[in-house]
Motif scaffolding. Structure first.
Motif, short mmCIF file in Angstrom:
data_model
loop_
_atom_site.label_atom_id
_atom_site.label_comp_id
_atom_site.label_asym_id
_atom_site.label_seq_id
_atom_site.Cartn_x
_atom_site.Cartn_y
_atom_site.Cartn_z
N ARG A 1 8.40 4.50 7.19
CA ARG A 1 7.84 5.63 8.15
C ARG A 1 8.37 5.29 9.47
O ARG A 1 8.01 3.88 9.94
N GLU B 1 8.12 1.33 9.66
CA GLU B 1 7.15 0.24 8.83
C GLU B 1 7.70 0.63 7.48
O GLU B 1 7.81 1.61 6.88
N ASP C 1 2.42 -2.96 3.28
CA ASP C 1 3.20 -2.54 4.35
C ASP C 1 3.72 -3.58 5.14
O ASP C 1 2.99 -4.76 5.37
N GLU D 1 -0.70 -4.65 6.30
CA GLU D 1 -1.71 -4.55 5.45
C GLU D 1 -1.44 -4.33 3.96
O GLU D 1 -0.15 -4.06 3.62
N ASN E 1 -2.57 -1.90 0.75
CA ASN E 1 -3.42 -0.84 0.45
C ASN E 1 -3.75 -0.91 -1.04
O ASN E 1 -2.92 -1.07 -2.04
MG MG Z 1 -1.60 1.39 7.12
#
Ligand code: MG
Ligand code: ADP
Length: 453
Positions: A412, A387, A78, A96, A98
């Protein structure tokens, strides 16, 4: 979701997209360097039962010898746009990585289709748009699942999708099952809550994972990313049983651990990244990395701690957690640090530079929001920040990488000034991308308005 797609500079989008296979490979390197994995997370594990339990499972299966050579990870990195001041050039910064339960692959593909429909139906055009990239996030997730299923090599086996007890992600999860069914009707699914599997899953004579006599080829985790997910008797034994089995796991326990935020801090500059990447790759990743400090009692941690105490306006404090709602932002950091100053707790946090995203004009439609009730709504657009997530899927065995794919994105958008950003938690909405001209550095991003024709 947002009413309109979100503008994003073309060059920066491709910078993120092209980084994805490098990031997937970096996660693989972290995951398979068990000494580094345990050394880095060892200090966190001293104060965090969740990390300790995950590490213990990794140690156990390493000692016993892995019964499945393939490890798999559908991941998502992200990013947010960053502009240190209004005259500075726009950049991207990684928020980050994921490694487990990367959701929204279905919804984000659909958001793109919805926006295409809206833009075309209402004849909305934006002259500065360079392109509107296809969103193949769903294809990336499907690819990861189907590739792993095929590598397991047993046509009558099942994919086990592990979900919450009461799933609010039902549509996103079931959408994958439907799409796989269309592409490959032979790949069958069992979708079960994690807790319902306790005492039900068992191992066969060759460590096959059996669910009511169905052999499982792939365990696809959409759950298990938070300590609260293990709040039932036998939960950790269940995760260990799955890890011990011959089924391929997405993610395997070591891939799961490679997504820990601690690695972002430890591998935060070229020199550290060159441990696993070429000099050029390290440079490219370092360029999008935020400055991150530990706050433990190492000399670097002391420095980070003092920075956080003195002036935390441009900082975010993060524990080793996923799923939103755990971070501490800005002015709240100082008092929090003062509270844990003498505690070992400090080892589980990282302190990160705050990413300053420029505002975009759009309309964020939240739950129970009906813009038709407010005739002024489209004249008073919301100020949002977005994001961007890029999906990747990697499968490897002891010898090397079997497949490393990247495809599709997630956008998002949340109101400017809101710290947390979850869609399910109600802060953000799904959006899609329009790529805009970024040949001029320092242009005013907020100048991208939408005008209805
Ligand atoms: Mg996150
Ligand atoms: P989680 O694993 O809980 O999703 P994230 O690191 O993604 O944790 O943080 C949650 C949200 O907080 C992000 O979606 C983003 O909106 C915001 N956030 C995280 N890091 C930063 C940062 N360095 N600067 C600004 N906002 C951030």
């Amino acid at each position: 979701m947002t009413l309109f797609p979100s503008p994003f500079p073309t060059r920066l989008y491709y910078e993120c997209l092209e980084l994805q296979p490098i990031i997937s490979r970096l996660m693989l390197k972290i995951a398979t360097d068990h000494a580094f994995l345990h050394e880095t997370l060892g200090t966190v594990a001293r104060v965090d039962d969740y990390t300790r339990n995950l590490l213990n499972i990794d140690s156990t299966v390493q000692k016993e010898g892995q019964s499945q050579e393939f490890i798999s990870c559908i991941n998502r990195s992200d990013y947010m746009l960053h502009q240190s001041d209004s005259t500075a050039p726009l950049q991207v910064r990684q928020v980050e990585m994921n490694a487990i339960a990367c959701g929204m692959g279905v919804h984000s593909s659909n958001a793109k289709l919805m926006h295409d429909y809206i833009m075309s139906k209402y004849h909305i055009s934006e002259p500065k748009v360079v392109s509107s990239p296809e969103n193949s996030s769903l294809r990336c997730v499907l690819g990861g699942i189907i590739d792993a299923f095929d590598l397991y090599g047993k046509n009558d086996a099942f994919v086990l999708m592990v979900i919450e007890d009461r799933s609010i992600n039902f549509a996103d999860q079931f959408g994958i099952e439907l799409a796989v069914g269309k592409a490959r009707p032979d790949v069958r699914f069992a979708r079960r809550s994690f807790s319902s599997l306790s005492g039900v899953l068992r191992l066969g004579p060759n460590k096959e994972l059996l669910l009511e006599n169905k052999e499982i080829a792939l365990v696809y985790f959409r759950y298990g990313y938070d300590p609260s997910n293990y709040n039932f008797t036998g939960a950790w034994d269940l995760r260990l049983l799955i890890e011990r089995s011959r089924a391929i796991k997405c993610p395997s326990i070591n891939f799961h651990l490679s997504g820990a935020k601690k690695f972002q801090q430890v591998l935060n500059n070229c020199e550290q990244l060159e441990r696993y990447l070429s000099a050029d790759e390290a440079k490219r990743l370092a360029r999008v990395s935020c400055k991150i400090w530990p706050i433990d009692n190492s000399p670097e941690g002391e420095e980070g701690f003092q920075i956080g105490i003195k002036d935390s306006r441009n900082l975010v404090l993060k524990p080793q957690r996923e799923g939103g709602g755990h971070n501490i932002f800005s002015e709240d950091i100082g008092p929090f640090l003062a509270k844990i100053a003498k505690s070992d707790e400090r080892t589980q946090y990282i302190l990160m530079e705050y990413i300053r995203s420029p505002k975009e004009k759009n309309c964020l439609l939240l739950y129970e929001d009906d813009p038709t009730k407010d005739p002024e709504r489209l004249n008073n657009l919301d100020e949002l920040v977005s994001e961007l997530g890029i999906y990747g899927s990697i499968i490897a065995d002891g010898v090397g990488i079997k497949s490393n794919k990247h495809d599709g994105y997630l956008v998002r958008s949340k109101k400017f000034g809101t710290n947390e950003g979850g869609v399910a938690s109600g802060y953000a909405g799904l959006s899609s991308l329009i790529l805009v001209d970024d040949s001029l550095e320092g242009y005013d991003h907020s100048a991208y308005y939408y005008e209805s024709g």
